[in-house]
Design an enzyme around this catalytic site. Structure first.
Site, mmCIF file in Angstrom:
data_model
loop_
_atom_site.group_PDB
_atom_site.id
_atom_site.type_symbol
_atom_site.label_atom_id
_atom_site.label_comp_id
_atom_site.label_asym_id
_atom_site.label_seq_id
_atom_site.Cartn_x
_atom_site.Cartn_y
_atom_site.Cartn_z
ATOM 1 N N HIS A 1 -8.167 -8.429 0.838
ATOM 2 C CA HIS A 1 -7.382 -7.204 1.020
ATOM 3 C C HIS A 1 -6.131 -7.533 1.828
ATOM 4 O O HIS A 1 -6.157 -8.436 2.676
ATOM 5 C CB HIS A 1 -8.208 -6.140 1.736
ATOM 6 C CG HIS A 1 -9.164 -5.448 0.818
ATOM 7 N ND1 HIS A 1 -9.391 -4.092 0.867
ATOM 8 C CD2 HIS A 1 -9.929 -5.916 -0.187
ATOM 9 C CE1 HIS A 1 -10.268 -3.767 -0.065
ATOM 10 N NE2 HIS A 1 -10.628 -4.853 -0.710
ATOM 11 N N GLU A 2 -5.069 -6.797 1.560
ATOM 12 C CA GLU A 2 -3.760 -6.968 2.230
ATOM 13 C C GLU A 2 -3.124 -8.329 1.980
ATOM 14 O O GLU A 2 -2.099 -8.650 2.578
ATOM 15 C CB GLU A 2 -3.828 -6.712 3.747
ATOM 16 C CG GLU A 2 -4.213 -5.317 4.125
ATOM 17 C CD GLU A 2 -5.718 -5.145 4.195
ATOM 18 O OE1 GLU A 2 -6.418 -6.098 4.548
ATOM 19 O OE2 GLU A 2 -6.192 -4.040 3.885
ATOM 20 N N GLU B 1 0.844 -1.186 0.000
ATOM 21 C CA GLU B 1 0.000 0.000 0.000
ATOM 22 C C GLU B 1 0.888 1.248 0.000
ATOM 23 O O GLU B 1 1.135 1.868 1.039
ATOM 24 C CB GLU B 1 -0.946 -0.041 1.196
ATOM 25 C CG GLU B 1 -1.918 -1.211 1.066
ATOM 26 C CD GLU B 1 -2.872 -1.385 2.238
ATOM 27 O OE1 GLU B 1 -3.923 -2.014 2.041
ATOM 28 O OE2 GLU B 1 -2.571 -0.901 3.336
ATOM 29 N N GLU C 1 -7.073 -6.530 -3.124
ATOM 30 C CA GLU C 1 -6.673 -5.121 -2.999
ATOM 31 C C GLU C 1 -5.173 -5.083 -3.309
ATOM 32 O O GLU C 1 -4.782 -4.854 -4.439
ATOM 33 C CB GLU C 1 -6.974 -4.612 -1.597
ATOM 34 C CG GLU C 1 -6.654 -3.154 -1.400
ATOM 35 C CD GLU C 1 -6.642 -2.806 0.072
ATOM 36 O OE1 GLU C 1 -6.052 -3.566 0.863
ATOM 37 O OE2 GLU C 1 -7.207 -1.763 0.442
ATOM 38 N N GLU D 1 -9.280 3.634 0.055
ATOM 39 C CA GLU D 1 -9.312 3.843 1.514
ATOM 40 C C GLU D 1 -8.221 4.822 1.971
ATOM 41 O O GLU D 1 -8.303 5.363 3.065
ATOM 42 C CB GLU D 1 -9.167 2.512 2.246
ATOM 43 C CG GLU D 1 -7.820 1.850 2.007
ATOM 44 C CD GLU D 1 -7.603 0.586 2.843
ATOM 45 O OE1 GLU D 1 -8.428 0.295 3.700
ATOM 46 O OE2 GLU D 1 -6.590 -0.091 2.613
ATOM 47 N N HIS E 1 -17.918 -10.388 5.238
ATOM 48 C CA HIS E 1 -16.603 -9.801 5.513
ATOM 49 C C HIS E 1 -15.874 -10.619 6.560
ATOM 50 O O HIS E 1 -16.419 -10.877 7.635
ATOM 51 C CB HIS E 1 -16.748 -8.350 6.002
ATOM 52 C CG HIS E 1 -15.432 -7.669 6.203
ATOM 53 N ND1 HIS E 1 -15.103 -6.970 7.328
ATOM 54 C CD2 HIS E 1 -14.337 -7.613 5.404
ATOM 55 C CE1 HIS E 1 -13.875 -6.487 7.218
ATOM 56 N NE2 HIS E 1 -13.383 -6.873 6.066
ATOM 57 N N HIS E 2 -14.672 -11.060 6.230
ATOM 58 C CA HIS E 2 -13.807 -11.784 7.165
ATOM 59 C C HIS E 2 -12.498 -11.024 7.317
ATOM 60 O O HIS E 2 -11.565 -11.249 6.555
ATOM 61 C CB HIS E 2 -13.478 -13.190 6.633
ATOM 62 C CG HIS E 2 -14.625 -14.135 6.610
ATOM 63 N ND1 HIS E 2 -14.601 -15.320 5.910
ATOM 64 C CD2 HIS E 2 -15.847 -14.076 7.217
ATOM 65 C CE1 HIS E 2 -15.748 -15.961 6.086
ATOM 66 N NE2 HIS E 2 -16.536 -15.218 6.858
HETATM 67 C C1 NOJ Z 1 -8.397 -2.757 5.325
HETATM 68 C C2 NOJ Z 1 -9.185 -2.946 4.090
HETATM 69 O O1 NOJ Z 1 -8.464 -2.577 2.944
HETATM 70 C C3 NOJ Z 1 -10.459 -2.160 4.219
HETATM 71 O O2 NOJ Z 1 -11.195 -2.214 3.026
HETATM 72 C C4 NOJ Z 1 -11.243 -2.709 5.402
HETATM 73 O O3 NOJ Z 1 -12.388 -1.938 5.565
HETATM 74 C C5 NOJ Z 1 -10.423 -2.668 6.673
HETATM 75 N N1 NOJ Z 1 -9.160 -3.263 6.458
HETATM 76 C C6 NOJ Z 1 -11.105 -3.405 7.808
HETATM 77 O O4 NOJ Z 1 -11.171 -4.769 7.527
HETATM 78 CA CA CA Z 2 -6.086 -2.173 2.715
#
Ligand code: NOJ
Ligand code: CA
Length: 775
Positions: free
Chosen positions: A509-510, A196, A528, A534, A439-440
């Protein structure tokens, strides 16, 4: 005993010196008898030779060097390295040409056309030493498979079974990419934990000096390894205008490859992300590494059109893909990112213990976004505007202390907060034609997530969720691992494979940045793994014009576009303006490819601009053809796309198959392509046999305003189209400061044909969007 210790010491000294010599010298010239492989069009030429026992390669395009002679190999634990004492044993050549159809993608047909050379090299019996004496009994066999395409090279190392190597551990991969000049590069710092970052545009020779600054505004946690370390995909441009891109494909059961740049020799060397014990790959024959790739294109638009990374991945392994579909979604999400609401339910608990903390009697904090009433509000809006899905974050217990605490037992992925009625909300959504997206967030505790995964996916099946957004924020648990080591890359893959068994699509994500694995596992509909929306005001102008050259080469990104209220100061006092305009946000739906696209802003931020929102409703997310009209990394991109009609309504049809699902729902893009008026409510009342010919065009620019000329010669000749042009107004600007006017746009309707040309102006940090529908 003494003798053994002395031997170990000697081995270490020899290997150490060898590695140092590798780092500080350049490979010798390719010998005249080097093996040669040419691309199908003859423009690219790959040479391979074993020089002084070390394998090396070079790559030319039309006689000009792209990669100068570069060494290959590995250093290993407990034995001599794989970079000397080799002899060439065998070579075989072959060609391949097929066209395959992805489950979803930028085009419905992809040509995979290459020439291949497989070389077998050996360290003969007794020529190298090993602690287990295996090299005294068997030769060490390594094969290198080269595939040369018209737009680039892929090669990987293979280790057949009949070998002195059986179970072996890499200390370093020694693959080099020797550059022929001080190219311009778009890079992010090499890091074991985050991608990121904003990109830095610089000459290669400037990386060291700009590396500290390159960290500004990046993600957390971050773990650097070198002041000249960078990540792939690394996009470069030579002084003569050639575009070179280094990346990797099909990274499975292997660590991620970053690059370390030697600014004396101008050689990049592979830098693998180590595991917690420092090893960089534990191998077991028969096995192979991922592909190392060097894309070479004359035009920037050819980089965007390249399918090199996908082609180097294996075909789809899922027999039934009928449950996989594109998704256009909204979310109870931006509220938390912007600071308007919270993921957490209560302020009562500084410390949560799953199974012990009593949420039923906790005092609600009044800011919890995922509450029944608010979720219903989003469902109503998403359904009214023909979306497919709604993501809800903060639905499950544990958010009070999830962040930065390095908690192993952080979430159970099963227990909703008291104000989130999971069965009732799913039913409500399905009855309106919407699927909820699960969402996890693992908080990077991969061990905890693996323990709960089966139950969590089963819960999703029980209530009709078919997509999950995963997350890996924080320090990886097991401790000591980074986000991109071999065991953690294996975790991400495990999550995909297990999800497929449950017919669940995944958007992580991540997680590690993708390397084309979505060809093999098309339930991987998003990732992501780069700086996305974000990051708000921290995103630099032009960032989104670089990502399609870099991050998106490996697979789609859940960038989460669609922000219409770009001045975050209007939401919370600490908010700052984002460097974008409404039309820039619209342009992203076409310039960024993803089968999973979000309209990320709040319903109340779309309501004042429903005429511009119409483009987000109309645009498709899956394509049978994509044309990259103009582009330059860090500056601008103009892309045109033709929708794939077969998948337009697939998500809505899926909801209709649920016992409580609304039948015959028409998604917004289906409405547009079939010209179905809003007054017709369900599909049962119209025939979907006659789609109109439709194209969408999107443009985005960096901080510089730009005018582009779009020739509509891709339209069907002799046919008139209705064009709707969404453009930045004359006085619009997405650049924060006195002239900041991100919400100033014009919408123009016109009749056009394939002979028409449109001049479109983009404001600073602006863009445009265009929909074209056959009359
Ligand atoms: C980082 C993610 O990129 C974001 O989309 C998410 O809302 C937060 N983590 C919480 O899980
Ligand atoms: Ca992120």
């Amino acid at each position: 005993m003494k003798k053994i210790s002395f031997l170990i010491l000697l081995l270490f000294i020899c290997y150490g010196m060898n590695a140092i010599a590798q780092n500080n010298s350049i490979a010798p010239a390719m010998p005249s008898d080097a093996l040669t492989l040419r691309s199908p069009d003859g423009q690219l030429s790959l040479k391979f030779a074993v020089v002084d026992g070390c394998p090396q390669y070079s790559l030319d395009r039309a006689g000009k060097p792209v990669v100068l002679p570069s060494r290959m190999g590995f250093t290993l634990e407990w034995r001599d390295d794989l970079a000397h004492a080799f002899v060439l044993k065998d070579k075989t050549y072959s060609s391949f040409d097929e066209t395959w159809e992805p489950v979803w993608g930028e085009e419905s047909q992809i040509r995979n056309h290459y020439n291949e050379m497989l070389v077998t090299i050996e360290q003969p019996v007794g020529s190298v030493e090993s602690m287990d004496h295996s090299t005294e009994k068997k030769p060490t066999v390594m094969q290198i498979r080269f595939r040369l395409y018209d737009d680039g090279l892929g090669f990987r190392y293979e280790f057949p079974m009949e070998n002195a190597l059986v179970c072996f551990w890499f200390k370093e991969e020694l693959t080099e990419f020797a550059m022929a000049g001080d190219h311009t590069a778009w890079w992010i710092p090499g890091d074991y934990d985050t991608q990121e970052y904003n990109y830095t545009e610089s000459k290669l020779s400037e990386i060291r000096n700009l590396w500290e600054a390159g960290h500004k505004d990046g993600g957390w946690p971050w773990t650097a390894f070198s002041k000249t370390g960078v990540q792939t995909a690394l996009q470069m441009k030579t002084d003569d205008g050639l575009y070179i891109n280094i990346h990797e494909a099909a990274t499975l059961d292997y660590p991620t490859m970053h690059l370390d740049f030697n600014d004396t020799t101008f050689v990049f060397r592979a830098w693998l992300c180590p595991d917690a014990t420092g090893y960089k790959g534990r191998m077991q024959a028969p096995c192979h590494t991922p592909w190392r790739t060097v894309m070479v294109c004359e035009k920037a638009t050819d980089v965007l059109a390249s399918r090199l990374i996908l082609n180097l991945n294996e075909p789809c392994v899922l027999e039934d893909v009928s449950w996989i579909h594109p998704v256009k979604y909204m979310g109870v999400w931006w509220e938390m990112i912007s600071g308007k609401s919270t993921w957490s339910y209560t302020n009562d608990f500084p410390s949560v213990k799953l199974g012990q903390t009593d949420y039923e009697h906790a005092k609600p904090n009044g800011t919890h976004g995922a509450n029944n009433a608010n979720v219903r509000r989003y469902i109503d809006f998403a359904a009214a505007h023909g979306f497919d899905g709604l993501l809800i974050e903060g639905w499950n217990i544990g958010w009070e202390d999830w962040y930065g605490k390095q908690k192993e037992f952080v979430f159970d992925f099963l227990t909703p907060y008291p104000d989130f009625d999971l069965p009732a909300l799913n039913k409500y959504a399905h009855e309106k034609g919407i699927r909820l997206i699960m969402h996890h967030e693992s908080s990077a505790s991969t061990v905890n997530y693996e323990r709960w995964m089966e139950k969590a996916y089963t819960l999703m099946n029980q209530y009709g969720y078919d997509a999950v957004k995963g997350g890996y924020v924080g320090t990886i648990i097991p401790f000591g691992e980074g986000h991109y080591s071999q065991p953690i890359n294996n975790h991400y893959h495990y999550a995909i494979v297990e999800a497929a068994k449950h017919h669940i699509m995944v958007n992580s994500h991540e997680a590690v940045r993708p390397t084309g694995l979505c060809r093999t596992w098309p339930n991987m509909i998003g990732n992501e793994s780069a700086m996305g929306t974000e990051f708000r005001e921290r995103i630099n102008p032009g960032h989104t014009t670089i990502l399609p050259f870099t991050r998106l080469q490996g697979g789609p990104m859940d960038y989460t576009p669609g922000i219409f209220e770009t001045d975050m100061g209007k939401i919370v006092p600490w908010g700052k303006p984002m460097k974008t305009t409404i039309c820039n946000q619209l342009g992203l739906y076409v310039t960024f490819y993803s089968p999973l696209q979000m309209a990320a802003d709040f319903p109340e931020h779309y309501e004042p601009f429903l005429d511009a929102f119409q483009f987000i409703k109309d645009v498709a997310v899956d394509w049978d053809k994509s044309l990259y009209l103009e582009a330059e990394p860090g500056a601008y991109i103009v892309t045109a796309r033709h929708p794939k009609t077969a998948t337009l309504n697939k998500a809505a049809d899926g909801v209709g198959q649920l016992p409580d699902g609304k039948k015959g729902v028409i998604s917004n893009a289906t409405r547009f392509v079939y010209a179905i008026p809003d007054s017709i409510e369900t599909k049962g009342r119209v025939s979907l046999s006659q789609p109109r010919d439709v194209w969408y065009v999107g443009g985005i620019t960096d901080e510089n305003a730009r005018e582009v000329t779009v020739k509509l010669d891709f339209l069907k000749p002799g046919v008139t189209y209705d064009a709707t042009i969404y453009a930045d107004a004359k006085d619009a600007s997405g650049m924060p400061g006195d002239g900041y006017k991100p919400q100033a746009y014009t919408i123009t309707k016109k009749k056009v044909t394939s002979k028409s040309t449109l001049k479109l102006r983009m404001a600073p940090c602006g863009g445009f969007a265009l929909s074209l529908r056959e009359k």
